[in-house]
Motif scaffolding. Structure first.
Motif, PDB file in Angstrom:
ATOM      1  N   VAL A 187     -19.963  53.607 123.849  1.00  0.00           N
ATOM      2  CA  VAL A 187     -18.711  53.313 123.629  1.00  0.00           C
ATOM      3  C   VAL A 187     -18.269  51.772 123.798  1.00  0.00           C
ATOM      4  O   VAL A 187     -18.682  51.295 125.033  1.00  0.00           O
ATOM      5  N   ARG A 188     -17.731  51.293 122.958  1.00  0.00           N
ATOM      6  CA  ARG A 188     -17.201  49.727 123.067  1.00  0.00           C
ATOM      7  C   ARG A 188     -15.773  50.002 123.909  1.00  0.00           C
ATOM      8  O   ARG A 188     -15.170  50.243 123.263  1.00  0.00           O
ATOM      9  N   VAL A 189     -15.724  49.285 125.048  1.00  0.00           N
ATOM     10  CA  VAL A 189     -14.528  49.095 125.821  1.00  0.00           C
ATOM     11  C   VAL A 189     -13.704  47.939 125.404  1.00  0.00           C
ATOM     12  O   VAL A 189     -14.365  46.671 125.701  1.00  0.00           O
ATOM     13  N   HIS A 190     -12.986  47.637 124.782  1.00  0.00           N
ATOM     14  CA  HIS A 190     -12.264  46.578 124.137  1.00  0.00           C
ATOM     15  C   HIS A 190     -11.157  46.170 125.231  1.00  0.00           C
ATOM     16  O   HIS A 190     -10.147  47.052 125.728  1.00  0.00           O
ATOM     17  N   ARG A 191     -11.125  44.898 125.880  1.00  0.00           N
ATOM     18  CA  ARG A 191     -10.052  44.527 126.597  1.00  0.00           C
ATOM     19  C   ARG A 191      -9.580  43.106 126.174  1.00  0.00           C
ATOM     20  O   ARG A 191     -10.045  42.411 125.081  1.00  0.00           O
ATOM     21  N   SER A 192      -8.634  42.744 127.096  1.00  0.00           N
ATOM     22  CA  SER A 192      -8.019  41.254 126.636  1.00  0.00           C
ATOM     23  C   SER A 192      -9.045  40.064 126.477  1.00  0.00           C
ATOM     24  O   SER A 192      -8.926  39.020 125.833  1.00  0.00           O
ATOM     25  N   THR A 193     -10.018  40.267 127.453  1.00  0.00           N
ATOM     26  CA  THR A 193     -10.921  39.095 127.733  1.00  0.00           C
ATOM     27  C   THR A 193     -12.152  39.387 126.685  1.00  0.00           C
ATOM     28  O   THR A 193     -13.033  38.480 126.831  1.00  0.00           O
ATOM     29  N   GLY A 194     -12.492  40.507 126.051  1.00  0.00           N
ATOM     30  CA  GLY A 194     -13.778  40.607 125.519  1.00  0.00           C
ATOM     31  C   GLY A 194     -14.028  42.118 125.352  1.00  0.00           C
ATOM     32  O   GLY A 194     -13.010  42.932 125.372  1.00  0.00           O
ATOM     33  N   SER A 195     -15.144  42.535 124.989  1.00  0.00           N
ATOM     34  CA  SER A 195     -15.539  43.934 124.933  1.00  0.00           C
ATOM     35  C   SER A 195     -17.071  43.963 125.588  1.00  0.00           C
ATOM     36  O   SER A 195     -17.562  43.054 125.676  1.00  0.00           O
ATOM     37  N   GLU A 196     -17.090  45.195 125.851  1.00  0.00           N
ATOM     38  CA  GLU A 196     -18.679  45.681 126.554  1.00  0.00           C
ATOM     39  C   GLU A 196     -19.006  47.122 125.993  1.00  0.00           C
ATOM     40  O   GLU A 196     -18.084  47.805 125.756  1.00  0.00           O
ATOM     41  N   LEU A 197     -20.350  47.334 126.004  1.00  0.00           N
ATOM     42  CA  LEU A 197     -20.840  48.540 125.529  1.00  0.00           C
ATOM     43  C   LEU A 197     -21.263  49.591 126.842  1.00  0.00           C
ATOM     44  O   LEU A 197     -21.978  48.991 127.598  1.00  0.00           O
TER      45      LEU A 197
END
Length: 254
Positions: free
Chosen positions: A166-176
């Motif tokens: 799952v790619r977690v999208h945030r205001s500062t970027g994303s992470e898997l």
């Protein structure tokens, strides 16, 4: 995060010290243990910045372990090796002026630099793959009922399924994160909707709605466009995200 950064810096310094002792590519003949240590540790710390940035950029845009990820990582490593080679070559000639007399061609220096970069990237990829495998085994041992407590703190704007991740999208970027999308949604406390088979979007993240029921997408506050499945349009209308006039947002702002 600070602990993790210090760990990578420590490993990088240790790797630089090891290279200073081994003296690859004939550097053991340069002499001067202090200069060798300074050169190799400095080169590795520069590599940590360049190759580490390349790794993060690739991992933010491709699913970890996929063919696209692997190809992009090789290309990014080669690109990062260009400034690494230029800087280390200049520093080496400054520390050991006699090296200039050898007339070592820049392409050869680049090849040597890229070789070390590829080995380092492969080592990092192998370590992270083992870590991901261990996480997968841990998840497999958990009961199938009840939500999994996941490290999804912070302002989550959207969740996007990518293979088993799952790619977690945030205001500062994303992470898997290694987790099924359904389980990740269960851990979310913010209000949101499943807009697509592979997407969940937080209510507060939507800034505008584009298209119609046949081709709709949501523009998020971080600039990412999330797709909307035709079957999800009704839910979005019921929640007030989309007006009954499909071509405009319900409030005229989203």
């Amino acid at each position: 995060m600070a602990t993790l950064s210090l760990r990578w810096i420590g490993l990088t310094v240790a790797a630089g010290a090891l290279l200073a002792i081994l003296g690859p590519f004939g550097s053991y003949m340069n002499g001067g243990p202090i200069r060798l240590l300074s050169y190799w540790i400095g080169a590795m710390l520069l590599g940590l910045v360049l190759y580490g940035s390349a790794y993060r950029i690739v991992s933010a845009r491709a699913a970890f372990g996929s063919r696209i990820w692997l190809g992009a990582l090789v290309g990014a490593t080669l690109l990062a090796s260009i400034p690494e080679a230029l800087v280390t070559r200049a520093v080496a000639f400054w520390l050991w002026p006699e090296l200039m007399q050898l007339r070592l061609p820049l392409p050869v220096w680049f090849a040597q630099t890229a070789t070390i970069g590829m080995i380092a990237m492969a080592g990092v990829g192998f370590a992270l793959r083992r870590s991901a495998s261990a996480s997968r085994d841990d998840l497999a041992g958990l009961p199938s009922t009840g939500p999994i407590v996941a490290p999804l703190g912070g302002d989550v704007l959207a969740l996007q399924m990518e293979d088993h991740y799952v790619r977690v999208h945030r205001s500062t970027g994303s992470e898997l994160i290694l987790m099924p999308l359904g389980r990740a949604i269960e851990t979310m406390q913010a209000e949101g909707l499943r807009t697509h088979r592979s997407w969940w979007v937080a209510t507060h993240a939507v800034t505008s709605v584009h298209g119609n029921a046949r081709s709709m997408r949501l523009l998020l506050s971080n600039g990412v466009a999330a797709p909307v499945a035709r079957s999800a349009v009704t839910r979005l209308k019921a929640a007030g995200w989309v007006a009954h006039d499909e071509n405009r947002p319900a409030d005229g702002k989203r």
